[in-house]
Design an enzyme around this catalytic site. Structure first.
Site, PDB file in Angstrom:
ATOM      1  N   GLU A 164      -6.885   4.897   7.803  1.00 26.31           N
ATOM      2  CA  GLU A 164      -6.672   6.316   7.479  1.00 26.31           C
ATOM      3  C   GLU A 164      -7.910   6.906   6.804  1.00 26.31           C
ATOM      4  O   GLU A 164      -8.211   8.089   6.961  1.00 26.31           O
ATOM      5  CB  GLU A 164      -5.410   6.461   6.601  1.00 26.31           C
ATOM      6  CG  GLU A 164      -4.149   6.208   7.433  1.00 26.31           C
ATOM      7  CD  GLU A 164      -2.978   5.610   6.672  1.00 26.31           C
ATOM      8  OE1 GLU A 164      -2.965   5.644   5.430  1.00 26.31           O
ATOM      9  OE2 GLU A 164      -2.066   5.093   7.351  1.00 26.31           O
ATOM     10  N   LYS A 190       0.172   4.229  -0.219  1.00 26.87           N
ATOM     11  CA  LYS A 190      -0.443   5.434   0.356  1.00 26.87           C
ATOM     12  C   LYS A 190      -0.174   6.624  -0.575  1.00 26.87           C
ATOM     13  O   LYS A 190      -0.049   6.440  -1.778  1.00 26.87           O
ATOM     14  CB  LYS A 190       0.051   5.648   1.791  1.00 26.87           C
ATOM     15  CG  LYS A 190      -0.127   4.365   2.629  1.00 26.87           C
ATOM     16  CD  LYS A 190       0.029   4.547   4.095  1.00 26.87           C
ATOM     17  CE  LYS A 190      -0.215   3.213   4.798  1.00 26.87           C
ATOM     18  NZ  LYS A 190      -0.121   3.322   6.245  1.00 26.87           N
ATOM     19  N   ASN A 248       0.877  -1.173   0.000  1.00 29.75           N
ATOM     20  CA  ASN A 248       0.000   0.000   0.000  1.00 29.75           C
ATOM     21  C   ASN A 248       0.911   1.218   0.000  1.00 29.75           C
ATOM     22  O   ASN A 248       1.493   1.553   1.023  1.00 29.75           O
ATOM     23  CB  ASN A 248      -0.900  -0.011   1.243  1.00 29.75           C
ATOM     24  CG  ASN A 248      -1.730   1.262   1.359  1.00 29.75           C
ATOM     25  OD1 ASN A 248      -1.761   2.087   0.437  1.00 29.75           O
ATOM     26  ND2 ASN A 248      -2.405   1.422   2.493  1.00 29.75           N
ATOM     27  N   GLY A 257       2.625   2.463  10.679  1.00 29.84           N
ATOM     28  CA  GLY A 257       3.577   3.554  10.509  1.00 29.84           C
ATOM     29  C   GLY A 257       4.296   3.947  11.790  1.00 29.84           C
ATOM     30  O   GLY A 257       4.960   4.971  11.839  1.00 29.84           O
ATOM     31  N   SER A 294       3.451  -2.034  10.216  1.00 33.26           N
ATOM     32  CA  SER A 294       4.905  -2.126  10.422  1.00 33.26           C
ATOM     33  C   SER A 294       5.473  -3.505  10.088  1.00 33.26           C
ATOM     34  O   SER A 294       6.437  -3.950  10.718  1.00 33.26           O
ATOM     35  CB  SER A 294       5.294  -1.705  11.841  1.00 33.26           C
ATOM     36  OG  SER A 294       4.918  -0.357  12.060  1.00 33.26           O
ATOM     37  N   HIS A 343      -9.570   1.396   4.908  1.00 32.93           N
ATOM     38  CA  HIS A 343      -8.284   1.562   5.600  1.00 32.93           C
ATOM     39  C   HIS A 343      -8.492   2.499   6.790  1.00 32.93           C
ATOM     40  O   HIS A 343      -9.290   3.431   6.726  1.00 32.93           O
ATOM     41  CB  HIS A 343      -7.236   2.133   4.640  1.00 32.93           C
ATOM     42  CG  HIS A 343      -5.854   2.071   5.209  1.00 32.93           C
ATOM     43  ND1 HIS A 343      -5.397   2.999   6.120  1.00 32.93           N
ATOM     44  CD2 HIS A 343      -4.846   1.179   5.032  1.00 32.93           C
ATOM     45  CE1 HIS A 343      -4.157   2.677   6.468  1.00 32.93           C
ATOM     46  NE2 HIS A 343      -3.803   1.577   5.825  1.00 32.93           N
ATOM     47  N   GLU A 390      -5.338  -4.696  10.556  1.00 27.89           N
ATOM     48  CA  GLU A 390      -4.313  -3.669  10.736  1.00 27.89           C
ATOM     49  C   GLU A 390      -4.558  -2.927  12.044  1.00 27.89           C
ATOM     50  O   GLU A 390      -5.354  -1.971  12.076  1.00 27.89           O
ATOM     51  CB  GLU A 390      -4.344  -2.668   9.573  1.00 27.89           C
ATOM     52  CG  GLU A 390      -4.052  -3.284   8.226  1.00 27.89           C
ATOM     53  CD  GLU A 390      -3.442  -2.264   7.259  1.00 27.89           C
ATOM     54  OE1 GLU A 390      -2.479  -2.626   6.589  1.00 27.89           O
ATOM     55  OE2 GLU A 390      -3.915  -1.111   7.200  1.00 27.89           O
TER      56      GLU A 390
HETATM   57  P1  13P Z   1       3.067   0.448   7.547  1.00 30.75           P
HETATM   58  O1  13P Z   1       3.550  -0.854   6.975  1.00 30.75           O
HETATM   59  O2  13P Z   1       3.808   1.644   7.025  1.00 30.75           O
HETATM   60  O3  13P Z   1       2.980   0.405   9.043  1.00 30.75           O
HETATM   61  O4  13P Z   1       1.559   0.634   7.030  1.00 30.75           O
HETATM   62  C1  13P Z   1       0.671  -0.410   7.159  1.00 30.75           C
HETATM   63  C2  13P Z   1      -0.562  -0.091   6.410  1.00 30.75           C
HETATM   64  O5  13P Z   1      -1.327   0.781   6.801  1.00 30.75           O
HETATM   65  C3  13P Z   1      -0.820  -0.814   5.163  1.00 30.75           C
HETATM   66  O6  13P Z   1      -2.088  -0.567   4.687  1.00 30.75           O
END
Ligand code: 13P
Length: 247
Positions: A96, A11, A9, A171, A209, A94, A165
């Site tokens: 976010e 982002k 992903n 992150g 992560s 997601h 997640e």
């Molecule tokens: P990270 O791997 O950067 O922690 O992000 C995970 C994520 O949100 C994947 O959709």
């Protein structure tokens, strides 16, 4: 057991130049992968990435899809549009999007439904915040989020992918331990089993992560069928290491 799925992903990251370098790096480093692979790229780069991935085993994914079919929805991307660029997966719900764009369980379900109706596999994200975990509410939260998509009209739940997640692990560099992740995956699997005899076919990804160093241990858990990877999917060597760990 079916193949694992390793999905990146990106982002809101990338540029024409860095996308090209990253995808060429991934393509160049792939050696007969034993898992399914996808990259979920920003909508602006779908056309570019479709071209760069042509003829490769890496599938194209989007990071969101509109709950509507077409019309006056400024800024949205429909599933029909995604299909025109060969998109196979769309992330929906997601954390976010839930957090910054107010997406509710009902919106997430509507998006998953649209994706399925248009022939795109939704990767439905669920996960608790730190406050919810500390309050002992992890199970309740993820079960509620999964329940919203478990009975989609006319579509078989076995056609979706689910990603667990934990919000506190995204992150932050704080990964759920393999045991913590497995525990929640087992809860989700049991919920899917109660809903469909096809539950074993549904891929349950872990995200938060996941990186080159911890992927193998996470992916060896019985109910972890792959990963949804943010930061580490932006570096070809790290993404390739994770792909190899899923083999
Ligand atoms: P990270 O791997 O950067 O922690 O992000 C995970 C994520 O949100 C994947 O959709």
């Amino acid at each position: 057991m079916s193949k694992k799925l390793i999905a990146g992903n990106w982002k809101m990251n990338g540029s024409l130049a860095t996308n090209q370098a990253l995808l060429q790096g991934i393509r160049g480093g792939l050696k007969a992968p034993a898992c399914d692979i996808a990259v979920c790229v920003p909508a602006a780069y779908l056309a570019q990435c479709q071209g760069l991935l042509a003829g490769s085993p890496v599938d194209l994914g989007a990071q969101d899809v509109s709950q509507h079919e077409a019309g006056a929805y400024t800024g949205e991307t429909s599933v029909a549009m995604l299909k025109e660029f060969g998109v196979r997966y769309a992330i929906v719900g997601h954390s976010e999007r839930r957090q910054y764009h107010g997406e509710t369980d009902a919106v997430v379900a509507a998006k998953a439904q649209q994706a399925l109706a248009g022939g795109v596999t939704p990767i439905v994200c669920v996960g608790e915040t730190l406050a919810e975990r500390e309050a002992g509410r992890t199970e309740e939260v993820v079960k509620r989020q999964l329940a919203a998509v478990i009975h989609l009209n006319g579509h078989c739940i076995s056609e979706i992918v689910v990603a667990y997640e934990p919000v506190w692990a995204i992150g932050t560099g704080k990964t759920a331990s393999p045991e913590q992740a497995q525990q929640v995956h087992a809860v989700l699997r049991a919920q899917l089993k109660a809903a469909t005899p096809q539950a074993e076919r549904i891929k349950l990804l872990y995200g938060g992560s996941m990186n080159a160093a911890n992927a193998a241990q996470l992916l060896s858990q019985p109910d972890i069928d792959g990963g949804l990877i943010g930061g580490a999917s932006l570096k070809a060597p790290d993404f390739l290491t994770i792909i190899a760990a899923a083999g």
